[in-house]
Every structure is written in C-alpha cells, then in structure tokens.
Design an enzyme around this catalytic site. Structure first.
Site, PDB file in Angstrom:
ATOM      1  N   CYS A 151       0.847  -1.204   0.000  1.00 35.14           N
ATOM      2  CA  CYS A 151       0.000   0.000   0.000  1.00 35.14           C
ATOM      3  C   CYS A 151       0.882   1.253   0.000  1.00 35.14           C
ATOM      4  CB  CYS A 151      -0.936   0.009   1.206  1.00 35.14           C
ATOM      5  SG  CYS A 151      -2.401  -1.030   0.995  1.00 35.14           S
ATOM      6  N   ASP A 168      10.381  -6.854  -8.430  1.00 38.06           N
ATOM      7  CA  ASP A 168      10.600  -7.483  -7.130  1.00 38.06           C
ATOM      8  C   ASP A 168      11.983  -7.081  -6.623  1.00 38.06           C
ATOM      9  OD1 ASP A 168       9.325 -10.276  -5.617  1.00 38.06           O
ATOM     10  OD2 ASP A 168      11.358  -9.625  -5.116  1.00 38.06           O
ATOM     11  N   HIS A 175      -6.254  -2.607  -1.243  1.00 35.78           N
ATOM     12  CA  HIS A 175      -5.667  -3.618  -0.348  1.00 35.78           C
ATOM     13  C   HIS A 175      -6.598  -4.826  -0.252  1.00 35.78           C
ATOM     14  CE1 HIS A 175      -3.097  -5.134   2.897  1.00 35.78           C
ATOM     15  NE2 HIS A 175      -4.225  -5.618   3.379  1.00 35.78           N
ATOM     16  N   ASN A 185       1.079 -16.784  -4.412  1.00 32.55           N
ATOM     17  CA  ASN A 185       1.164 -17.532  -3.167  1.00 32.55           C
ATOM     18  C   ASN A 185       0.006 -17.115  -2.264  1.00 32.55           C
ATOM     19  OD1 ASN A 185       3.617 -18.770  -3.953  1.00 32.55           O
ATOM     20  ND2 ASN A 185       4.754 -16.952  -3.349  1.00 32.55           N
ATOM     21  N   GLY A 198       3.395 -19.947   1.079  1.00 33.00           N
ATOM     22  CA  GLY A 198       4.576 -19.158   0.746  1.00 33.00           C
ATOM     23  C   GLY A 198       4.342 -17.660   0.688  1.00 33.00           C
ATOM     24  N   HIS A 245      -0.596  -8.507   0.915  1.00 34.40           N
ATOM     25  CA  HIS A 245      -1.320  -7.678  -0.057  1.00 34.40           C
ATOM     26  C   HIS A 245      -1.221  -8.469  -1.358  1.00 34.40           C
ATOM     27  CE1 HIS A 245      -2.236  -3.412  -1.769  1.00 34.40           C
ATOM     28  NE2 HIS A 245      -2.306  -4.262  -2.784  1.00 34.40           N
ATOM     29  N   HIS A 277      -0.657 -10.285  -4.636  1.00 35.60           N
ATOM     30  CA  HIS A 277       0.279  -9.953  -5.722  1.00 35.60           C
ATOM     31  C   HIS A 277       0.484 -11.155  -6.628  1.00 35.60           C
ATOM     32  CE1 HIS A 277       2.461 -11.177  -2.082  1.00 35.60           C
ATOM     33  NE2 HIS A 277       3.343 -11.769  -2.873  1.00 35.60           N
ATOM     34  N   HIS A 334       3.112 -12.781  -9.145  1.00 35.33           N
ATOM     35  CA  HIS A 334       4.510 -12.772  -9.579  1.00 35.33           C
ATOM     36  C   HIS A 334       4.550 -13.069 -11.081  1.00 35.33           C
ATOM     37  CE1 HIS A 334       6.472 -13.270  -5.489  1.00 35.33           C
ATOM     38  NE2 HIS A 334       5.275 -13.746  -5.199  1.00 35.33           N
TER      39      HIS A 334
END
Ligand code: AMP
Ligand code: ZN
Length: 109
Positions: A6, A29, A45, A84, A90, A95, A97, A99
């Site tokens: 956030c 990342d 969020h 995850n 994991g 928040h 996300h 990958h």
C-alpha cells in the site's frame, strides 16, 4: 495500515514501477528470483486470493491481462505467473500480488 505494498501504491515507499493505471500497479521485485521478476498488484488492499470477493472478478482478470501486456511488450516468449496464498502457501506480504517470472527455468515443487 502498515502494508508495504500500500505504501508503494501511495508512493510512500520506493519501487521500480513498470506499469500503472487507476486500479493496478506493477513493479520490480526487490529480491528477484529470475532475470525478469515483477509483481502485479491491485491498488486496493486485498489480503490474498482467499479474500477476493465476487465484485473483484473484473479486477482479477485485469491483473492477468496486465501480466500478458507487460510480457508482450517485453517480448517474453515464456513466463510463469505465481500467486502464493497464506503462510503455508509461501505468502510473505499480505497484499495480493501476482509474480511474473521469466528468463530462466524456474523450478517449483
Ligand atoms: P510472497 O512470498 O508471494 O509474499 O512474495 C513477496 C515478494 O515481495 C518477494 O518476492 C519479495 O522479494 C518481494 N518484496 C518484498 N518487499 C518488497 C518491496 N519493498 N519492493 C519490491 N518487492 C518486495
Ligand atoms: Zn496493502
């Protein structure tokens, strides 16, 4: 709320932002696991996939389309999308996300 993602959304924490619109932001990342490792997140969020609701379905589709758009712009011929969920899944940052990983074979269990 003490959420690092956030803070990135609100520009209160630094990030290498690669894409942004009114609902979604994508950034590199900080600890990349592959030559290309981006995180695509909703600006809103949402804690995890376990917390999305029916009204989030368009947003979730847009997150995946954002991954496709970024991959196409970078001419990525193959990539992996990972979400995850929960500590046992994991997830470290609470928040949601996605990958986006590319550039070398990534071994998953
Ligand atoms: P996950 O394990 O799915 O929760 O993934 C969290 C990811 O966020 C990890 O790959 C971290 O390297 C990455 N990360 C944590 N803090 C930051 C940050 N401030 N900026 C960019 N990436 C981050
Ligand atoms: Zn957050």
């Amino acid at each position: 709320m003490d959420c690092i993602f956030c803070k990135i959304v609100n520009k209160q924490a630094p990030a290498d932002i690669v894409y942004e619109n009114d609902k979604i932001i994508a950034f590199k990342d900080v600890n990349p696991k592959a030559p290309v490792h981006l995180l695509i997140i909703p600006k809103k969020h949402i804690l995890s996939i376990d917390h999305i609701e029916i009204q989030d379905k368009t947003l979730m589709g847009e997150i995946i389309l954002t991954a496709q758009k970024i991959a196409r712009e970078r001419n990525l011929t193959g990539y992996r999308l990972v979400i995850n969920v929960g500590r046992e899944g994991g997830q470290v940052i609470d928040h949601l996300h996605l990958h986006l990983l590319s550039g070398k074979p990534i071994k998953l269990p």
